[in-house]
Structures are given as C-alpha cells and as structure tokens.
Design a protein around this motif. Structure first.
Motif, PDB file in Angstrom:
ATOM      1  N   GLY A 272       0.947  -1.198  -0.017  1.00 28.50           N
ATOM      2  CA  GLY A 272      -0.127  -0.273  -0.063  1.00 28.50           C
ATOM      3  C   GLY A 272       0.753   1.272   0.027  1.00 28.50           C
ATOM      4  O   GLY A 272       0.547   2.300  -0.511  1.00 28.50           O
ATOM      5  N   ALA A 273       1.846   1.334   0.721  1.00 33.72           N
ATOM      6  CA  ALA A 273       2.801   2.283   0.894  1.00 33.72           C
ATOM      7  C   ALA A 273       3.414   2.788  -0.403  1.00 33.72           C
ATOM      8  O   ALA A 273       3.894   3.848  -0.684  1.00 33.72           O
ATOM      9  CB  ALA A 273       3.365   2.529   2.161  1.00 33.72           C
TER      10      ALA A 273
ATOM     11  N   ASN B  56      10.213  -6.540  -5.732  1.00 34.48           N
ATOM     12  CA  ASN B  56       9.093  -6.886  -4.857  1.00 34.48           C
ATOM     13  C   ASN B  56       9.081  -8.562  -4.770  1.00 34.48           C
ATOM     14  O   ASN B  56       9.161  -8.921  -5.638  1.00 34.48           O
ATOM     15  CB  ASN B  56       7.615  -6.376  -4.811  1.00 34.48           C
ATOM     16  CG  ASN B  56       6.626  -6.796  -3.896  1.00 34.48           C
ATOM     17  OD1 ASN B  56       7.005  -6.389  -2.754  1.00 34.48           O
ATOM     18  ND2 ASN B  56       5.614  -7.300  -4.181  1.00 34.48           N
ATOM     19  N   ARG B  57       9.052  -9.070  -3.469  1.00 31.28           N
ATOM     20  CA  ARG B  57       8.794 -10.423  -3.223  1.00 31.28           C
ATOM     21  C   ARG B  57       7.975 -11.060  -4.408  1.00 31.28           C
ATOM     22  O   ARG B  57       8.044 -11.981  -5.053  1.00 31.28           O
ATOM     23  CB  ARG B  57       8.725 -10.703  -1.911  1.00 31.28           C
ATOM     24  CG  ARG B  57       8.260 -12.523  -1.698  1.00 31.28           C
ATOM     25  CD  ARG B  57       8.017 -12.519  -0.104  1.00 31.28           C
ATOM     26  NE  ARG B  57       6.416 -11.847   0.187  1.00 31.28           N
ATOM     27  CZ  ARG B  57       5.927 -12.313   1.140  1.00 31.28           C
ATOM     28  NH1 ARG B  57       6.808 -12.895   2.208  1.00 31.28           N
ATOM     29  NH2 ARG B  57       4.833 -11.626   1.386  1.00 31.28           N
ATOM     30  N   THR B  58       6.585 -10.425  -4.533  1.00 30.32           N
ATOM     31  CA  THR B  58       5.798 -11.088  -5.494  1.00 30.32           C
ATOM     32  C   THR B  58       5.812 -10.017  -6.792  1.00 30.32           C
ATOM     33  O   THR B  58       5.323  -8.831  -6.807  1.00 30.32           O
ATOM     34  CB  THR B  58       4.104 -10.784  -4.832  1.00 30.32           C
ATOM     35  OG1 THR B  58       4.217 -11.455  -3.690  1.00 30.32           O
ATOM     36  CG2 THR B  58       3.074 -11.551  -5.720  1.00 30.32           C
TER      37      THR B  58
ATOM     38  N   ARG C 241       3.080  -7.504  -8.362  1.00 31.65           N
ATOM     39  CA  ARG C 241       2.429  -6.397  -7.788  1.00 31.65           C
ATOM     40  C   ARG C 241       3.423  -5.267  -8.192  1.00 31.65           C
ATOM     41  O   ARG C 241       2.947  -4.141  -8.125  1.00 31.65           O
ATOM     42  CB  ARG C 241       2.541  -6.587  -6.189  1.00 31.65           C
ATOM     43  CG  ARG C 241       1.624  -7.565  -5.726  1.00 31.65           C
ATOM     44  CD  ARG C 241       1.395  -7.910  -4.275  1.00 31.65           C
ATOM     45  NE  ARG C 241       0.958  -6.765  -3.693  1.00 31.65           N
ATOM     46  CZ  ARG C 241       0.518  -6.245  -2.322  1.00 31.65           C
ATOM     47  NH1 ARG C 241       1.417  -7.067  -1.337  1.00 31.65           N
ATOM     48  NH2 ARG C 241      -0.175  -5.331  -2.035  1.00 31.65           N
TER      49      ARG C 241
ATOM     50  N   ILE D 186      10.821   3.257   5.554  1.00 34.22           N
ATOM     51  CA  ILE D 186       9.839   3.843   6.094  1.00 34.22           C
ATOM     52  C   ILE D 186       9.333   3.186   7.046  1.00 34.22           C
ATOM     53  O   ILE D 186       8.234   3.627   7.762  1.00 34.22           O
ATOM     54  CB  ILE D 186       8.755   4.062   4.921  1.00 34.22           C
ATOM     55  CG1 ILE D 186       7.963   2.836   4.467  1.00 34.22           C
ATOM     56  CG2 ILE D 186       9.298   4.711   3.500  1.00 34.22           C
ATOM     57  CD1 ILE D 186       6.746   2.879   3.721  1.00 34.22           C
TER      58      ILE D 186
ATOM     59  N   GLY E   7      11.842   6.301   9.279  1.00 37.53           N
ATOM     60  CA  GLY E   7      10.746   6.603   8.730  1.00 37.53           C
ATOM     61  C   GLY E   7       9.733   7.552   9.389  1.00 37.53           C
ATOM     62  O   GLY E   7       8.393   7.800   9.301  1.00 37.53           O
TER      63      GLY E   7
HETATM   64  N1  LIG Z   1       6.480   6.085   7.760  1.00 37.40           N
HETATM   65  C1  LIG Z   1       5.362   6.227   7.396  1.00 37.40           C
HETATM   66  O1  LIG Z   1       4.537   7.254   7.570  1.00 37.40           O
HETATM   67  C2  LIG Z   1       4.628   5.099   6.885  1.00 37.40           C
HETATM   68  C3  LIG Z   1       3.382   4.996   6.148  1.00 37.40           C
HETATM   69  C4  LIG Z   1       2.959   3.778   5.582  1.00 37.40           C
HETATM   70  C5  LIG Z   1       3.691   2.650   5.795  1.00 37.40           C
HETATM   71  N2  LIG Z   1       4.437   2.393   6.716  1.00 37.40           N
HETATM   72  C6  LIG Z   1       5.220   1.390   7.187  1.00 37.40           C
HETATM   73  O2  LIG Z   1       5.595   0.575   5.661  1.00 37.40           O
HETATM   74  C7  LIG Z   1       5.408  -1.024   6.005  1.00 37.40           C
HETATM   75  C8  LIG Z   1       4.840  -1.422   4.656  1.00 37.40           C
HETATM   76  O3  LIG Z   1       3.343  -0.826   4.692  1.00 37.40           O
HETATM   77  P1  LIG Z   1       2.129  -1.256   3.652  1.00 37.40           P
HETATM   78  O4  LIG Z   1       0.923  -0.615   4.239  1.00 37.40           O
HETATM   79  O5  LIG Z   1       2.888  -0.961   2.238  1.00 37.40           O
HETATM   80  O6  LIG Z   1       2.170  -3.021   3.766  1.00 37.40           O
HETATM   81  P2  LIG Z   1       1.522  -3.990   2.967  1.00 37.40           P
HETATM   82  O7  LIG Z   1       0.612  -3.075   1.983  1.00 37.40           O
HETATM   83  O8  LIG Z   1       0.974  -4.871   3.741  1.00 37.40           O
HETATM   84  O9  LIG Z   1       2.726  -4.352   1.960  1.00 37.40           O
HETATM   85  C9  LIG Z   1       3.835  -5.141   2.709  1.00 37.40           C
HETATM   86  C10 LIG Z   1       5.072  -5.146   1.727  1.00 37.40           C
HETATM   87  O10 LIG Z   1       5.971  -6.089   2.446  1.00 37.40           O
HETATM   88  C11 LIG Z   1       6.449  -7.071   1.589  1.00 37.40           C
HETATM   89  N3  LIG Z   1       6.697  -8.293   2.524  1.00 37.40           N
HETATM   90  C12 LIG Z   1       6.397  -8.670   3.576  1.00 37.40           C
HETATM   91  N4  LIG Z   1       6.881  -9.442   4.101  1.00 37.40           N
HETATM   92  C13 LIG Z   1       7.841 -10.029   3.361  1.00 37.40           C
HETATM   93  C14 LIG Z   1       9.042 -10.794   3.451  1.00 37.40           C
HETATM   94  N5  LIG Z   1       8.977 -11.762   4.498  1.00 37.40           N
HETATM   95  N6  LIG Z   1       9.745 -10.804   2.436  1.00 37.40           N
HETATM   96  C15 LIG Z   1       9.804  -9.918   1.446  1.00 37.40           C
HETATM   97  N7  LIG Z   1       8.780  -8.844   1.291  1.00 37.40           N
HETATM   98  C16 LIG Z   1       7.998  -8.999   2.315  1.00 37.40           C
HETATM   99  C17 LIG Z   1       5.185  -7.474   0.876  1.00 37.40           C
HETATM  100  O11 LIG Z   1       5.471  -8.150  -0.389  1.00 37.40           O
HETATM  101  P3  LIG Z   1       4.385  -9.177  -1.300  1.00 37.40           P
HETATM  102  O12 LIG Z   1       3.862  -8.399  -1.955  1.00 37.40           O
HETATM  103  O13 LIG Z   1       5.268 -10.109  -1.789  1.00 37.40           O
HETATM  104  O14 LIG Z   1       3.813  -9.624  -0.247  1.00 37.40           O
HETATM  105  C18 LIG Z   1       4.780  -6.109   0.363  1.00 37.40           C
HETATM  106  O15 LIG Z   1       5.540  -5.541  -0.740  1.00 37.40           O
HETATM  107  C19 LIG Z   1       4.862  -1.150   7.076  1.00 37.40           C
HETATM  108  O16 LIG Z   1       5.853  -1.193   8.233  1.00 37.40           O
HETATM  109  C20 LIG Z   1       4.141   0.325   7.716  1.00 37.40           C
HETATM  110  O17 LIG Z   1       4.197   0.698   9.081  1.00 37.40           O
HETATM  111  C21 LIG Z   1       5.291   3.824   7.088  1.00 37.40           C
END
Ligand SMILES: NC(=O)c1ccc[n+]([C@@H]2O[C@H](COP(=O)([O-])OP(=O)(O)OC[C@H]3O[C@@H](n4cnc5c(N)ncnc54)[C@H](OP(=O)(O)O)[C@@H]3O)[C@@H](O)[C@H]2O)c1
Length: 279
Positions: A135-136, A155-157, A160, A221, A244
């Motif tokens: 999502g981010a 990205n792992r997948t 996407r 982030i 982040g």
């Molecule tokens: N600093 C800020 O303001 C801010 C704002 C937003 C988000 N964030 C942080 O950013 C992070 C991601 O947020 P999101 O909302 O984008 O999450 P999300 O939509 O759940 O996406 C997760 C991402 O991580 C990958 N991933 C998860 N487990 C993995 C693994 N074991 N090995 C490799 N890749 C892996 C996923 O890959 P797949 O596609 O292969 O599943 C996907 O690309 C979170 O920690 C969130 O707290 C920070």
C-alpha cells in the motif's frame, strides 16, 4: 487547546481496529503550538459503518479525517473528487470536507516521504530502488518519479511491482532475488516492505548492502523500531540512513493545513515527543 466558547474545529483519524495511532499526538501538538481552537480525535469505525460514519462526521461539522487500514480503498471509492496525489497513489489517506458539501480525497504519503528526505539533508536522488509493492509503495514511487527520479522496483511478489509500474507509466522491475547485485547503480534505496518491523527482523540486510556505493542513501519507511535492522546495517557500512518517522510527521502536514488553516512545522520537539512513544 480548547477555548470552550465557540465551536472548536474538529478532525479525526479512523481505521479498524484502531488500537493505537500517533496521529492525535501530532495534530493536537500543532493545535496547541499554533493557538488553534481545534481537536483531533481517534474514532475507530468498523468497515460496515464506514460510509455512514464518514457522512455523520461531515454533518456534525468536522473539517475532515485521516483514514488508515482497512479504509483506504473505501475512502478512495467514497470521495467526490480525487486530488492529484490520490490519483497518482491510487489511494486516499486524507479526507477534506469542502464548503460546497463535496468530499475531497488526497494521499499525502508521497509528499511526506520527499519532505522527510529534504529534512534529513538528502538531495533528490537520480536513481532510486524501491523495495516493496504494498500500500505505501505506490505513493512513494509516484512521488519519486514525479520529482524527476529514475525508478526501479523489486518486490517478493513480482506481479505487484509490475502493477505499480504499469499504473504509474514508468519505472523498471527487478527480481527480488537479484536487486542486491545491481545496487551499485542506485543512489537511493528505500525499504517499503514490512521487513524490519517489530516481529520481522530476521532479514540479512548486511549481506544485501555489500555492493552498495559509498554514496548510497538508505531510507526505511518502517518506523517501529526507529533504528531498523536495515538502517543499522547501513550505518555499520558508513552509509547515510533516513528513518521512517520523518515521513510519518510530514505526511500529516497537508491535512492539518486543509483542516486547521496553518501549514505546520515538523519541529524537533514534536519529533522527540513521538520518539518517546516508540521507546
Ligand atoms: N513512515 C510512514 O509514514 C509509513 C507510512 C505507511 C507505511 N509505513 C510502513 O511501511 C510498511 C509497509 O506498509 P504497507 O501498508 O505498504 O504494507 P503492505 O501493503 O502489507 O505491504 C507489505 C510489503 O512488504 C512485503 N513483504 C512482507 N513480508 C515480506 C517478506 N518476508 N519478505 C519480502 N517482502 C515482504 C510485501 O511483499 P508481497 O507483495 O510479496 O507480499 C509487500 O510488498 C509497514 O511497516 C508500515 O508501518 C510507514
């Protein structure tokens, strides 16, 4: 600061379950700092009540809301007008209730990310490698592209990452198994995966960075923990790291401006207050 006479300006964050959020700390700090009679609330809203809840808050005179998981898609569908940032990011994290009764949706994550780099003294990179396609990621990718960077995504997948590149109309996709080999081509590495979050610390980032140029800037982030394993590995190699928390603070500024009428500063006192909540 509540003045008790008159009606305070109201805004809120909603999500489900919204067990903990730092947004009220940010916005209520700024209300106090700028002497604004305003209040920012935490209002959890179950998905089945989302639209009715938002319309009720609009009717009650709220200025707008932040929306977080799982409501970003529903918010994107609900709004009458998508700001340019929401169009590019394909999601909405900020709702603004306009005087004409329309609801405008924005996504402030990308701008917040770029501001966090500037705040850390990082000049805009030429070539950025973004890890993750959740999502981010799209908001960060859109902001980097629109600021003039060349972009690659791993990205792992893989599909996407391909979807994000297709939606944004620019960028390359690199295999998750191959990004470390071409790291020397980039001057910015951004982690937008959840790797490194509390509970997901096991990744071997030190090995991933062996081919990094010494001018590489590494940004994560993830902000919980603040010093993620990636940032620790970067600093151990003498690379500049950007955490982040800057993005979290800076993404909140446009919403505060739209609701309360002041574009607030991301000052060190606020940052220190937030760091306390992470420790
Ligand atoms: N600093 C800020 O303001 C801010 C704002 C937003 C988000 N964030 C942080 O950013 C992070 C991601 O947020 P999101 O909302 O984008 O999450 P999300 O939509 O759940 O996406 C997760 C991402 O991580 C990958 N991933 C998860 N487990 C993995 C693994 N074991 N090995 C490799 N890749 C892996 C996923 O890959 P797949 O596609 O292969 O599943 C996907 O690309 C979170 O920690 C969130 O707290 C920070």
């Amino acid at each position: 600061m509540l003045f008790l006479e008159g009606v305070p300006k109201l805004a809120a964050v909603t999500g489900w379950p919204l067990t903990y959020t730092r947004s009220p700390i940010l916005h209520n700090y700024w209300c106090a700092r700028y002497g604004i009679d305003g209040l920012y609330l935490r209002l959890p809203l179950a998905p089945e009540h989302f639209e009715r809840g938002i319309r009720a808050l609009q009717a009650l005179g709220f200025a707008g809301l932040n929306v977080t998981i799982p409501h970003k898609e529903a918010a994107f569908a609900l709004v009458d007008r998508h700001g340019a940032s929401a169009q590019r990011a394909g999601s909405v994290n900020t709702l603004v209730f306009e005087p004409d009764g329309q609801i405008r949706g924005e996504c402030t994550d990308g701008l917040g990310y770029l501001d966090s780099l500037r705040e850390a003294g990082v000049t805009l990179p030429r070539k950025a490698l973004v890890l993750g396609a959740g999502g981010a990621s799209r908001a960060v990718c859109a902001a980097l592209l629109d600021a003039g960077c060349t972009l690659a995504l791993a990205n792992r997948t893989r599909s996407r990452a391909e979807n994000i590149v297709a939606a944004l109309g620019n960028g390359d996709v690199i295999d998750w198994s191959g990004w470390t080999d071409c790291l020397a081509e980039f001057d910015l590495l951004v982690n937008t995966t959840s790797l490194g979050m509390a509970g997901q610390e096991g990744h071997d980032w030190a090995s991933c960075l062996t081919k990094a140029d010494k001018a590489l800037v590494v940004s994560d982030i993830v902000y919980m923990p603040l010093e993620t394993p990636l940032l620790a590995a970067a600093r151990a190699r003498g690379l500049k790291g950007v955490d982040g928390l800057g993005m979290l603070i800076n993404q909140a500024r446009p919403g505060f401006d739209a609701w309360f009428g002041v574009y607030p500063e991301a000052d060190p006192v606020l940052r220190a207050r937030l760091v306390e909540t992470l420790e």
